[in-house]
Design an enzyme around this catalytic site. Sequence first.
Site, PDB file in Angstrom:
ATOM      1  N   GLY A   8       0.837  -1.191   0.000  1.00 22.90           N
ATOM      2  CA  GLY A   8       0.000   0.000   0.000  1.00 22.90           C
ATOM      3  C   GLY A   8       0.871   1.239   0.000  1.00 22.90           C
ATOM      4  O   GLY A   8       1.367   1.656   1.041  1.00 22.90           O
ATOM      5  N   THR A   9       1.058   1.831  -1.185  1.00 18.97           N
ATOM      6  CA  THR A   9       2.017   2.925  -1.322  1.00 18.97           C
ATOM      7  C   THR A   9       1.262   4.249  -1.397  1.00 18.97           C
ATOM      8  O   THR A   9       1.157   4.857  -2.462  1.00 18.97           O
ATOM      9  CB  THR A   9       2.905   2.678  -2.564  1.00 18.97           C
ATOM     10  OG1 THR A   9       3.473   1.356  -2.451  1.00 18.97           O
ATOM     11  CG2 THR A   9       4.037   3.678  -2.663  1.00 18.97           C
ATOM     12  N   GLY A  10       0.716   4.657  -0.261  1.00 19.34           N
ATOM     13  CA  GLY A  10      -0.033   5.907  -0.225  1.00 19.34           C
ATOM     14  C   GLY A  10       0.636   6.920   0.692  1.00 19.34           C
ATOM     15  O   GLY A  10       1.863   7.024   0.724  1.00 19.34           O
ATOM     16  N   LEU A  12       1.110   6.994   3.815  1.00 21.58           N
ATOM     17  CA  LEU A  12       1.981   6.403   4.821  1.00 21.58           C
ATOM     18  C   LEU A  12       3.089   5.568   4.175  1.00 21.58           C
ATOM     19  O   LEU A  12       4.283   5.783   4.414  1.00 21.58           O
ATOM     20  CB  LEU A  12       1.132   5.478   5.695  1.00 21.58           C
ATOM     21  CG  LEU A  12       1.222   5.657   7.189  1.00 21.58           C
ATOM     22  CD1 LEU A  12       0.652   7.004   7.573  1.00 21.58           C
ATOM     23  CD2 LEU A  12       0.473   4.537   7.873  1.00 21.58           C
ATOM     24  N   GLY A  13       2.673   4.592   3.383  1.00 19.44           N
ATOM     25  CA  GLY A  13       3.629   3.654   2.785  1.00 19.44           C
ATOM     26  C   GLY A  13       4.582   4.352   1.825  1.00 19.44           C
ATOM     27  O   GLY A  13       5.778   4.046   1.789  1.00 19.44           O
ATOM     28  N   ASN A 103      -4.291   2.269  11.516  1.00 25.90           N
ATOM     29  CA  ASN A 103      -5.074   2.814  12.606  1.00 25.90           C
ATOM     30  C   ASN A 103      -5.981   1.757  13.207  1.00 25.90           C
ATOM     31  O   ASN A 103      -6.200   0.701  12.606  1.00 25.90           O
ATOM     32  CB  ASN A 103      -5.946   3.963  12.094  1.00 25.90           C
ATOM     33  CG  ASN A 103      -5.248   5.297  12.256  1.00 25.90           C
ATOM     34  OD1 ASN A 103      -4.569   5.531  13.245  1.00 25.90           O
ATOM     35  ND2 ASN A 103      -5.429   6.184  11.293  1.00 25.90           N
ATOM     36  N   LYS A 190      -3.893   5.668  21.343  1.00 30.87           N
ATOM     37  CA  LYS A 190      -4.094   6.378  20.083  1.00 30.87           C
ATOM     38  C   LYS A 190      -5.586   6.543  19.795  1.00 30.87           C
ATOM     39  O   LYS A 190      -6.019   7.541  19.225  1.00 30.87           O
ATOM     40  CB  LYS A 190      -3.381   5.660  18.937  1.00 30.87           C
ATOM     41  CG  LYS A 190      -3.337   6.543  17.702  1.00 30.87           C
ATOM     42  CD  LYS A 190      -2.267   6.243  16.698  1.00 30.87           C
ATOM     43  CE  LYS A 190      -2.215   7.386  15.691  1.00 30.87           C
ATOM     44  NZ  LYS A 190      -1.997   6.934  14.322  1.00 30.87           N
ATOM     45  N   GLU A 272     -12.769   3.947   7.674  1.00 33.17           N
ATOM     46  CA  GLU A 272     -12.186   2.892   8.515  1.00 33.17           C
ATOM     47  C   GLU A 272     -13.006   2.705   9.795  1.00 33.17           C
ATOM     48  O   GLU A 272     -12.480   2.807  10.902  1.00 33.17           O
ATOM     49  CB  GLU A 272     -10.732   3.236   8.850  1.00 33.17           C
ATOM     50  CG  GLU A 272      -9.834   3.351   7.634  1.00 33.17           C
ATOM     51  CD  GLU A 272      -8.347   3.348   8.025  1.00 33.17           C
ATOM     52  OE1 GLU A 272      -7.714   2.290   7.895  1.00 33.17           O
ATOM     53  OE2 GLU A 272      -7.861   4.399   8.449  1.00 33.17           O
TER      54      GLU A 272
END
Lengths: 320, 320
Positions: A8-10, A12-13, A103, A190, A272
Amino acid sequence: MRTYAIVGTGALGGFYGAKLQRAGLDVHFLLNSDYQHVKQSGLVIESIDGDFTLPSVNAYDRAERMPACDVVVICLKTTHNRLLPNILPTLVKPNSVILVLQNGLGTEAEIAQILPHHSVVGGLCFICSNKVAPGRIHHLDYGEIKLGAYADGYQAMPITPMMAEIAADFRAADVAISPCADLLLARWQKLVWNIPYNGLSVVLDATTDRLMADPHTSALVAQLMHEVKLAAGAYDRDISEEFIHQMLAYTLKMTPYRTSMKIDYDAGKPLEIAAMFGTPLQFARDRGVELPLIGMLYQQLQFLNAATERRRENSTVDRV
Amino acid sequence: MRTYAIVGTGALGGFYGAKLQRAGLDVHFLLNSDYQHVKQSGLVIESIDGDFTLPSVNAYDRAERMPACDVVVICLKTTHNRLLPNILPTLVKPNSVILVLQNGLGTEAEIAQILPHHSVVGGLCFICSNKVAPGRIHHLDYGEIKLGAYADGYQAMPITPMMAEIAADFRAADVAISPCADLLLARWQKLVWNIPYNGLSVVLDATTDRLMADPHTSALVAQLMHEVKLAAGAYDRDISEEFIHQMLAYTLKMTPYRTSMKIDYDAGKPLEIAAMFGTPLQFARDRGVELPLIGMLYQQLQFLNAATERRRENSTVDRV
């Protein structure tokens, strides 16, 4: 040299993966819609810590084409977790570690069911970053990661040597990272922030500053935080009044912030809800604890999410 | 022949007042922004029971210019109740009755403080009507009124001869009306519907059919109704499970409906939060009963209402 798979390259990634590659690590990026673009043009990171570009990265559109890696970093939105049973087994070798940078609650346990013989580590990211275009990540603020090993039933665990090694890699990549001995406590902590601000920002169409400026919603935020404290307490994790007070004070000082769930909602994406609300509610219920206000927020979010889904389906039909 | 003062000539006051005048009663209408128009052109009622026009009505822009009347009918939104201490004393004579056709809880007690020696009667309107233009009322459905005499602390009261006479006037005007002996029970019963549907329709931008079609919100509606039942119980008023079941079933069958609070919200008007949420919450608290979900809905509505107010002020500034 350890190899890293970024699933998952968004926001975050893309950010953490690019930092690791820039530090000289061997990183492999799994992409979906941005695959062609990133394969040809690489990644662009616009960061408050300094912009940089990686003209060439190891980009993949299917997990089967990737090499098995030492560390498999899960950066998908939890709304895509149904893909994990297919993706994960092809990415691991016997000693791989799965690092979950998501999360909410519960993904580590899901992964431990898929890969019962592998180490699973949870990572909590304190970061403001967005994907602003294919392969282009805007990093606005923060970036620290808190690490905790997962064990059956989220029992507290000593910090493992492998966690220290992963932490060393991230530090070499200029990412602040701190291993901790109690993943579940960290996850509940969190959620103290995530549950009120993510939920109310969507339901009330508001940024954090607006929620804090109004006496009714700032009181409601505190009440929701206390319900998270109650749930954590049912698992013998103590969230102090002082901690809640700090979260409120910190948010009051923060730059006006659109939460990740609000960003998803405004973009018409699935929310989410399960990981951030459903699983925490279920955890509490499993210990006989009711969280009425979080329950109501959950119901409201489900309603709004279903409405978005209906619109998404209609617009798909329109296009056909 | 009894004289009627209609305080607030909108969706409710315009409709019932016009019906009374058409039946030959002597009716006096207090108006604000529509005064000039109605003085010149009268009232137009577009009703499922048959349209009619009153080319000429007794229209006033100030209460001081009106004659004292036998029955003073309060049809203002509760958000304008701060005007009552100035308006009411000029409209009454010794035997006047005040009839409160408002939503929510508490106005009868407020009026009894302003006019301690006058009879106050509460009226609950089951009607769908809107003001669609100055002096033009669209009556979509229903129209029945339930009457109950107010006494100190909302104690149950026998049906008075004056109530029977008022009821006779309304019946002569073709309005279904039924006196009852327990105003507080009737008000709580109406809140069983008003609290969940008015509140959630605003917060979730939804019509009643949408709220009922979604399993999460239809469950939430039922939970909110049970909190109203709890509050009523603290005043020894019994709202049965059967009654709640009927309200849910009735709304499920109803034509998709935009609630009055949603109509106000969409028009950028102040919301009737105090009468519909704040006072019921205070009533419950006075008896040591907490209503957490209604409390959260109240907080959310206050936030949205304040945001509307801010927009209203900004647009006023823009115009200057």
